[in-house]
Design a protein around this motif. Structure first.
Motif, PDB file in Angstrom:
ATOM      1  N   LYS A   8       0.842  -1.192   0.000  1.00  0.00           N
ATOM      2  CA  LYS A   8       0.000   0.000   0.000  1.00  0.00           C
ATOM      3  C   LYS A   8       0.879   1.243   0.000  1.00  0.00           C
ATOM      4  O   LYS A   8       2.055   1.190   0.346  1.00  0.00           O
ATOM      5  CB  LYS A   8      -0.923  -0.005   1.230  1.00  0.00           C
ATOM      6  N   MET A   9       0.285   2.356  -0.383  1.00  0.00           N
ATOM      7  CA  MET A   9       1.038   3.603  -0.475  1.00  0.00           C
ATOM      8  C   MET A   9       0.901   4.409   0.811  1.00  0.00           C
ATOM      9  O   MET A   9      -0.205   4.638   1.300  1.00  0.00           O
ATOM     10  CB  MET A   9       0.564   4.425  -1.676  1.00  0.00           C
ATOM     11  N   TRP A  10       2.050   4.847   1.320  1.00  0.00           N
ATOM     12  CA  TRP A  10       2.119   5.595   2.568  1.00  0.00           C
ATOM     13  C   TRP A  10       2.748   6.956   2.330  1.00  0.00           C
ATOM     14  O   TRP A  10       3.425   7.184   1.334  1.00  0.00           O
ATOM     15  CB  TRP A  10       2.942   4.819   3.604  1.00  0.00           C
ATOM     16  N   GLN A  11       2.529   7.844   3.278  1.00  0.00           N
ATOM     17  CA  GLN A  11       3.136   9.167   3.211  1.00  0.00           C
ATOM     18  C   GLN A  11       3.602   9.595   4.596  1.00  0.00           C
ATOM     19  O   GLN A  11       3.035   9.181   5.618  1.00  0.00           O
ATOM     20  CB  GLN A  11       2.139  10.199   2.675  1.00  0.00           C
ATOM     21  N   VAL A  12       4.660  10.400   4.621  1.00  0.00           N
ATOM     22  CA  VAL A  12       5.129  10.994   5.875  1.00  0.00           C
ATOM     23  C   VAL A  12       5.395  12.473   5.613  1.00  0.00           C
ATOM     24  O   VAL A  12       5.814  12.851   4.510  1.00  0.00           O
ATOM     25  CB  VAL A  12       6.409  10.320   6.416  1.00  0.00           C
ATOM     26  N   SER A  13       5.134  13.291   6.592  1.00  0.00           N
ATOM     27  CA  SER A  13       5.469  14.705   6.449  1.00  0.00           C
ATOM     28  C   SER A  13       6.992  14.854   6.465  1.00  0.00           C
ATOM     29  O   SER A  13       7.711  14.043   7.054  1.00  0.00           O
ATOM     30  CB  SER A  13       4.841  15.520   7.583  1.00  0.00           C
ATOM     31  N   ILE A  33      -1.332  10.715  -8.914  1.00  0.00           N
ATOM     32  CA  ILE A  33      -0.382   9.630  -8.669  1.00  0.00           C
ATOM     33  C   ILE A  33      -0.431   8.632  -9.821  1.00  0.00           C
ATOM     34  O   ILE A  33      -1.503   8.152 -10.201  1.00  0.00           O
ATOM     35  CB  ILE A  33      -0.685   8.913  -7.341  1.00  0.00           C
ATOM     36  N   TYR A  34       0.728   8.355 -10.377  1.00  0.00           N
ATOM     37  CA  TYR A  34       0.883   7.323 -11.403  1.00  0.00           C
ATOM     38  C   TYR A  34       1.526   6.107 -10.748  1.00  0.00           C
ATOM     39  O   TYR A  34       2.450   6.249  -9.941  1.00  0.00           O
ATOM     40  CB  TYR A  34       1.766   7.831 -12.543  1.00  0.00           C
ATOM     41  N   PHE A  35       1.044   4.919 -11.089  1.00  0.00           N
ATOM     42  CA  PHE A  35       1.615   3.727 -10.492  1.00  0.00           C
ATOM     43  C   PHE A  35       1.330   2.515 -11.369  1.00  0.00           C
ATOM     44  O   PHE A  35       0.656   2.618 -12.403  1.00  0.00           O
ATOM     45  CB  PHE A  35       1.079   3.510  -9.070  1.00  0.00           C
ATOM     46  N   SER A  36       1.859   1.387 -10.985  1.00  0.00           N
ATOM     47  CA  SER A  36       1.593   0.141 -11.713  1.00  0.00           C
ATOM     48  C   SER A  36       1.014  -0.884 -10.758  1.00  0.00           C
ATOM     49  O   SER A  36       1.244  -0.836  -9.545  1.00  0.00           O
ATOM     50  CB  SER A  36       2.869  -0.392 -12.375  1.00  0.00           C
ATOM     51  N   SER A  37       0.247  -1.816 -11.321  1.00  0.00           N
ATOM     52  CA  SER A  37      -0.395  -2.832 -10.489  1.00  0.00           C
ATOM     53  C   SER A  37      -1.003  -3.905 -11.382  1.00  0.00           C
ATOM     54  O   SER A  37      -1.016  -3.791 -12.617  1.00  0.00           O
ATOM     55  CB  SER A  37      -1.491  -2.196  -9.620  1.00  0.00           C
ATOM     56  N   VAL A  38      -1.486  -4.935 -10.747  1.00  0.00           N
ATOM     57  CA  VAL A  38      -2.293  -5.953 -11.416  1.00  0.00           C
ATOM     58  C   VAL A  38      -3.715  -5.810 -10.877  1.00  0.00           C
ATOM     59  O   VAL A  38      -3.961  -6.087  -9.698  1.00  0.00           O
ATOM     60  CB  VAL A  38      -1.762  -7.372 -11.155  1.00  0.00           C
ATOM     61  N   TYR A  52       5.520   1.126  -7.308  1.00  0.00           N
ATOM     62  CA  TYR A  52       6.303   2.240  -7.835  1.00  0.00           C
ATOM     63  C   TYR A  52       5.461   3.473  -8.143  1.00  0.00           C
ATOM     64  O   TYR A  52       5.434   3.975  -9.269  1.00  0.00           O
ATOM     65  CB  TYR A  52       7.072   1.803  -9.091  1.00  0.00           C
ATOM     66  N   PRO A  53       4.765   4.010  -7.148  1.00  0.00           N
ATOM     67  CA  PRO A  53       3.978   5.224  -7.385  1.00  0.00           C
ATOM     68  C   PRO A  53       4.867   6.460  -7.490  1.00  0.00           C
ATOM     69  O   PRO A  53       5.877   6.590  -6.797  1.00  0.00           O
ATOM     70  CB  PRO A  53       3.088   5.304  -6.151  1.00  0.00           C
ATOM     71  N   THR A  54       4.516   7.367  -8.384  1.00  0.00           N
ATOM     72  CA  THR A  54       5.177   8.662  -8.498  1.00  0.00           C
ATOM     73  C   THR A  54       4.101   9.742  -8.473  1.00  0.00           C
ATOM     74  O   THR A  54       2.986   9.530  -8.954  1.00  0.00           O
ATOM     75  CB  THR A  54       6.006   8.771  -9.789  1.00  0.00           C
ATOM     76  N   ASP A  72       6.225   1.041 -13.553  1.00  0.00           N
ATOM     77  CA  ASP A  72       7.128   2.098 -13.081  1.00  0.00           C
ATOM     78  C   ASP A  72       6.989   3.425 -13.841  1.00  0.00           C
ATOM     79  O   ASP A  72       7.957   3.932 -14.413  1.00  0.00           O
ATOM     80  CB  ASP A  72       8.582   1.638 -13.159  1.00  0.00           C
ATOM     81  N   PRO A  73       5.810   4.050 -13.853  1.00  0.00           N
ATOM     82  CA  PRO A  73       5.642   5.302 -14.597  1.00  0.00           C
ATOM     83  C   PRO A  73       6.234   6.507 -13.866  1.00  0.00           C
ATOM     84  O   PRO A  73       6.161   6.615 -12.643  1.00  0.00           O
ATOM     85  CB  PRO A  73       4.119   5.433 -14.695  1.00  0.00           C
TER      86      PRO A  73
END
Length: 324
Positions: free
Chosen positions: A131-136, A169-174, A160-162, A211-212
């Motif tokens: 899963k995608m996480w964030q920190v300040s 957010i761009y990312f890859s997945s199945v 590989y989210p960017t 990996d975008p």
């Protein structure tokens, strides 16, 4: 009849000029790609004989986050190197990483947030999903990890989210029902939380696409793919955004960057003129004559594990933008 002949001749002339233009354009592209000169990034500090990949450079160019992993991506942790003068310093472990399987670091364009993906526990969710996480982040200290809000996280891996300048957010997945194995997706930003992912259909193939990374101006999208026509594994590609808002036909970045091994994880500097990527390419394999030489080869940087490379793509950027 004479008028028809003149029209036909004009048509043939236009076709000939068009064909010549495409040949010249292809030759220019081939020359541009051949001029690329990738090199190991910070050898023996960032790129070592260990397993490293998945980098992100801070917008000010002074911090470099990346992944150190066990073989076959069995487990990984996030580390960071600070630049003093012109020298990158010995990496240190990020304060929130090391226990869980963390990967895919990414600095936000405004430097206020740091993103990553992780298999760390989430109550009520499967434990084997990234899963995608964030920190300040204030340029010095990192906060505590929190899940990125909204519908970007679900019962699928976020790989590989960017995060673009507009916070999309761009990312890859199945994800069931989409084009190929691994596909490219976008999750649109909304103040109340990210919207559900949508497939980038014009770029996805029946092979794996992953990996975008989008250029700061939003006109180029770099990614890796196993589509036919490559050098044998994941190859880095770039697509140019067309006038209709769709992404154009992907361009393989050629054998100066790509290899028969895995070439992946494209990330751009803040100005878009430096491309970082990961590869397990082994450009020079020398025969060994004794056990000591065998150990030296196994302990060298080019021992078959992933490393991080950088390459100046200023000329490529200029060429691609002339196509828009």
């Amino acid at each position: 009849m004479i008028k028809h002949k003149k029209v036909a001749k004009i048509g043939l002339l236009i076709s000939a000029i068009s064909a010549q233009w495409f040949v010249q354009a292809d030759e220019k592209l081939a020359m541009t790609l051949n001029n690329l000169e990738p090199s190991l990034f910070a050898p023996n500090t960032v790129s070592t004989n260990q397993f490293e990949y998945g980098a992100s450079l801070s917008p000010d160019g002074k911090k470099f986050a990346f992944v150190r992993a066990l073989a076959q991506f069995a487990h990984s942790a996030l580390v960071i190197s600070n630049k003093q003068g012109d020298t990158w310093q010995t990496p240190t472990l990020l304060p929130f990483s090391g226990e869980f399987h963390d990967t895919n670091p990414y600095f936000s364009k405004d430097s206020n947030t740091f993103y990553f993906t992780s298999r760390r526990p989430v109550e009520g969710a499967a434990q084997d999903i990234f899963k995608m996480w964030q920190v300040s982040y204030d340029g010095d200290k990192f906060g505590k990890p929190e899940l990125v809000p909204g519908k970007i996280n679900g019962d699928h891996n976020v790989v590989y989210p960017t995060v673009h300048t507009n916070k999309d957010i761009y990312f890859s997945s199945v994800i069931k029902g989409t084009t190929g194995g691994v596909d490219l997706f976008i999750s649109k930003f909304h103040p109340d939380g990210y919207q559900a992912p949508t497939e980038i259909t014009e770029l996805n193939s029946t092979a794996s696409d992953a990996d975008p990374e989008v250029s700061p101006d939003g006109k180029l999208l770099f990614f890796t793919s196993m589509r036919p026509g490559g050098l044998g594994h994941y190859d880095l590609h770039v697509s140019v955004k067309q006038k209709d808002g769709k992404w154009g036909e992907p361009i393989n970045l050629g054998d100066k960057i790509n290899s028969r091994r895995m070439d992946s994880d494209p990330i751009l500097s803040a100005d878009g003129n430096t491309l970082f990527f990961s590869s397990d390419k082994n450009p020079e394999v020398k025969a060994v004559n004794n056990y000591d030489e065998l150990l030296q080869r196994q302990e060298s940087i080019h021992n078959g594990l992933m490393n991080i490379y950088s390459v100046d793509i200023t000329e490529l950027n200029q060429y691609l933008r002339n196509k828009i």
